[in-house]
Design a protein around this motif. Structure first.
Motif, PDB file in Angstrom:
ATOM      1  N   THR A 108     -32.276   5.256 -13.254  1.00  0.00           N
ATOM      2  CA  THR A 108     -32.857   5.747 -12.309  1.00  0.00           C
ATOM      3  C   THR A 108     -32.454   4.941 -11.311  1.00  0.00           C
ATOM      4  O   THR A 108     -31.937   4.284 -11.186  1.00  0.00           O
ATOM      5  CB  THR A 108     -34.407   5.849 -13.024  1.00  0.00           C
ATOM      6  N   GLN A 109     -32.755   5.431  -9.740  1.00  0.00           N
ATOM      7  CA  GLN A 109     -32.302   4.906  -8.451  1.00  0.00           C
ATOM      8  C   GLN A 109     -33.325   5.455  -7.593  1.00  0.00           C
ATOM      9  O   GLN A 109     -33.938   6.392  -7.426  1.00  0.00           O
ATOM     10  CB  GLN A 109     -30.718   5.557  -8.290  1.00  0.00           C
ATOM     11  N   ARG A 110     -33.195   3.987  -6.785  1.00  0.00           N
ATOM     12  CA  ARG A 110     -33.680   4.220  -5.614  1.00  0.00           C
ATOM     13  C   ARG A 110     -33.181   3.603  -4.297  1.00  0.00           C
ATOM     14  O   ARG A 110     -32.613   2.966  -4.724  1.00  0.00           O
ATOM     15  CB  ARG A 110     -35.114   3.387  -5.430  1.00  0.00           C
ATOM     16  N   TYR A 111     -33.424   4.518  -2.855  1.00  0.00           N
ATOM     17  CA  TYR A 111     -32.763   4.264  -2.006  1.00  0.00           C
ATOM     18  C   TYR A 111     -32.995   3.364  -0.949  1.00  0.00           C
ATOM     19  O   TYR A 111     -34.436   3.504  -0.798  1.00  0.00           O
ATOM     20  CB  TYR A 111     -32.148   5.376  -0.821  1.00  0.00           C
ATOM     21  N   ILE A 157     -38.782   2.324 -11.546  1.00  0.00           N
ATOM     22  CA  ILE A 157     -38.143   2.116 -11.149  1.00  0.00           C
ATOM     23  C   ILE A 157     -39.630   1.633 -10.303  1.00  0.00           C
ATOM     24  O   ILE A 157     -39.550   2.626  -9.815  1.00  0.00           O
ATOM     25  CB  ILE A 157     -37.025   1.571  -9.864  1.00  0.00           C
ATOM     26  N   ASP A 158     -39.670   0.362  -9.990  1.00  0.00           N
ATOM     27  CA  ASP A 158     -41.120   0.396  -9.062  1.00  0.00           C
ATOM     28  C   ASP A 158     -40.283  -0.927  -7.239  1.00  0.00           C
ATOM     29  O   ASP A 158     -40.038  -2.001  -8.306  1.00  0.00           O
ATOM     30  CB  ASP A 158     -42.184  -0.668  -9.474  1.00  0.00           C
ATOM     31  N   ILE A 159     -40.476  -0.264  -6.529  1.00  0.00           N
ATOM     32  CA  ILE A 159     -39.591  -1.424  -5.771  1.00  0.00           C
ATOM     33  C   ILE A 159     -41.624  -2.016  -4.584  1.00  0.00           C
ATOM     34  O   ILE A 159     -42.241  -0.929  -4.331  1.00  0.00           O
ATOM     35  CB  ILE A 159     -39.611  -0.690  -4.513  1.00  0.00           C
ATOM     36  N   CYS A 208     -37.439  -2.068 -12.384  1.00  0.00           N
ATOM     37  CA  CYS A 208     -37.580  -1.285 -13.364  1.00  0.00           C
ATOM     38  C   CYS A 208     -37.919  -1.594 -15.221  1.00  0.00           C
ATOM     39  O   CYS A 208     -37.721  -2.382 -16.186  1.00  0.00           O
ATOM     40  CB  CYS A 208     -35.778  -0.974 -13.911  1.00  0.00           C
ATOM     41  N   GLU A 219     -41.901  -0.129   0.530  1.00  0.00           N
ATOM     42  CA  GLU A 219     -40.967   0.971   0.839  1.00  0.00           C
ATOM     43  C   GLU A 219     -39.741   0.867   1.559  1.00  0.00           C
ATOM     44  O   GLU A 219     -38.951   1.650   2.071  1.00  0.00           O
ATOM     45  CB  GLU A 219     -41.739   2.063   1.240  1.00  0.00           C
ATOM     46  N   LEU A 251     -38.106  -5.563  -7.072  1.00  0.00           N
ATOM     47  CA  LEU A 251     -38.424  -4.365  -8.017  1.00  0.00           C
ATOM     48  C   LEU A 251     -38.255  -4.104  -9.170  1.00  0.00           C
ATOM     49  O   LEU A 251     -37.970  -5.150 -10.103  1.00  0.00           O
ATOM     50  CB  LEU A 251     -36.957  -3.800  -7.257  1.00  0.00           C
ATOM     51  N   GLU A 308     -33.906   1.212   2.216  1.00  0.00           N
ATOM     52  CA  GLU A 308     -34.672   1.242   3.643  1.00  0.00           C
ATOM     53  C   GLU A 308     -35.316   0.489   3.952  1.00  0.00           C
ATOM     54  O   GLU A 308     -36.194  -0.160   4.094  1.00  0.00           O
ATOM     55  CB  GLU A 308     -36.071   2.581   3.926  1.00  0.00           C
ATOM     56  N   PRO A 356     -27.578   3.102  -3.260  1.00  0.00           N
ATOM     57  CA  PRO A 356     -29.108   3.513  -4.037  1.00  0.00           C
ATOM     58  C   PRO A 356     -28.675   1.865  -4.665  1.00  0.00           C
ATOM     59  O   PRO A 356     -28.142   1.405  -4.585  1.00  0.00           O
ATOM     60  CB  PRO A 356     -27.878   4.844  -4.622  1.00  0.00           C
TER      61      PRO A 356
END
Length: 445
Positions: free
Chosen positions: A226-229, A143-145, A160, A148, A158, A231, A211
């Protein structure tokens, strides 16, 4: 005339040069690939994940001890009965009998994909094929965000990416337990596929710490994700709580203590109290997030505001104070009504602070509502009294009106009738008789 023998056998085709090879070819093809119900061989297609083991089975329904052999896509013999002419040790004999030849292929790769042939040496020979399909799971899932750290209200991107899979994968997005919709693109490199899914997401303060999950649907793999939290930064949420008095009215001469609580990301660094409609009274003591008035009086009435700010923005919450007389006894029906926040501030969850009363946001207007209710009763009583008085006046006027139109009427026609013996004599003796009818007058008493 002597008889003539017709040529037979191959010589019979001499009149048609080139026809014999064609007939032989057709007969050979018919023998190798039989049609109809006479087929005695049975097999199944095989689907296998790259690196796993594929098992090929050639079975005979009605065995007559004929020889079975297995050939690869290049028609090279892998096994002839239980003998392996092919020098590839990945092929191993699993079972051999008159009715079955079963072979395993370990560490399967893409190059092993294709048709494998089972042959049965009968008269005529029989052949059937099975297809091996190799599945390749994604090599990597990322995963590319775009940012950040995002600010509430922003739209972030995002991406993926599932690389080098076969067949192409299907990508699904989730935010927490809620499924979202992304936009996918597929690129093919040789026999492999790379899939990239894009998700545009508008974030709010409630998304902080949530997430975002990229989940892959692929026949070669289960539960690959896969995951990203997230912020998310947001401006403060502000609330004002009344510490004292905990219950009852804010009366003249009594103290008042208010506490301001603010939460944001980053945590608010600047917090201050002010009076909206006037200057802050001199006797008001402000200590950090607390505001204290030790001796309330009528001049303290007004709106008190707590403002808090951080790097994202500024928010505030208001407290409306109404000071009652010391003799006021009306208690509010509901105490602790939440104070409305400004349009840029959302409601806060209950927060455990040093005083249990911080779980409420009381408003001194609650007592004012009780007093207003008592005033309403007085107004209603006054209106009823006025209506009753008006009705009494109307009755008196009507009585006088009817009294003026009621009485006894006297005329001169009956004058002298009291001494008459009968009605005829009374008429004859009436003063003036009929001759003076023009002079008759009526008197209303």
């Amino acid at each position: 005339m002597a008889g003539r023998a017709e040529p037979s056998g191959p010589a019979a085709c001499g009149g048609a040069p080139g026809l014999l090879p064609v007939l032989l070819l057709l007969l050979s093809a018919a023998a190798i690939i039989p049609r109809g119900d006479g087929q005695n061989l049975v097999t199944e297609d095989v689907t296998v994940v790259e690196g796993d083991v594929a098992t090929i089975s050639c079975r005979v329904k009605n065995s007559d001890d004929s020889v079975i052999q297995l050939l690869n896509p290049n028609r090279q013999t892998i096994y002839f009965r239980d003998f392996r002419p092919l020098k590839d040790s990945r092929f191993q004999l699993v079972n051999f009998s008159n009715s079955e030849l079963r072979v395993s292929l370990t560490n399967v790769s893409i190059s092993d994909e294709g048709r494998y042939f089972c042959q049965l040496y009968t008269d005529p020979p029989q052949e059937i094929y099975t297809t091996i399909t190799v599945l390749v799971p994604p090599r990597n899932l990322v995963i590319d965000i775009q940012k950040e750290i995002a600010v509430e209200g922003e739209e972030i991107e995002l991406n993926c990416t599932a690389m080098a899979s076969r067949p192409a994968t299907t990508i699904r997005w989730f935010k927490g337990n809620k499924e979202l919709t992304g936009k996918s693109e597929v690129e093919q490199w040789s026999d492999m596929y790379t899939v990239t899914s894009q998700l545009l997401l508008k974030v709010g303060r409630e998304d902080d710490g949530v997430p975002v999950i990229c989940l892959v649907d692929h026949p070669a793999v289960k539960d690959l994700q896969t995951q990203r939290y997230l912020e998310v930064m947001y401006k403060p949420q502000v609330r004002v709580s009344q510490n004292y008095p905990v219950q009852g009215l804010t009366r003249e001469g009594e103290p008042l203590e208010l506490t301001c609580a603010a939460f944001g990301k980053p945590q608010p660094t600047d917090m201050r109290w002010l009076r909206v409609d006037d200057e802050m009274p001199q006797h008001v003591v402000v200590s950090g997030s607390n505001l204290l008035i030790s001796n309330l009086n009528k001049t303290d009435n007004g709106t008190y505001r707590c403002e808090a700010s951080n790097a994202v923005g500024k928010s505030h919450a208001d407290y409306m104070l109404f000071v009652y007389d010391t003799t006021a006894t009306t208690e509010p029906a509901v105490h602790g009504t939440p104070v409305p926040l400004n349009a840029s501030t959302e409601a806060l969850p209950t927060v455990q602070l040093s005083n249990a009363s911080l779980a409420f946001r009381p408003d001194s207007r609650a007592g004012e509502e009780g007093a207003i209710r008592s005033v309403d009763h007085a107004v209603v009583g006054g209106v009823v009294a006025v209506v009753v008085f008006a009705m009494l006046c109307l009755l008196i006027i009507l009585g006088r009106y009817f009294a003026r139109h009621k009485g006894t009427y006297f005329t001169h026609e009956a004058k002298g009738a009291d001494d008459a013996a009968d009605a005829d004599t009374a008429i004859i003796n009436a003063e003036g008789g009929q001759n003076n009818s023009e002079e008759k007058k009526e008197y209303f008493i």
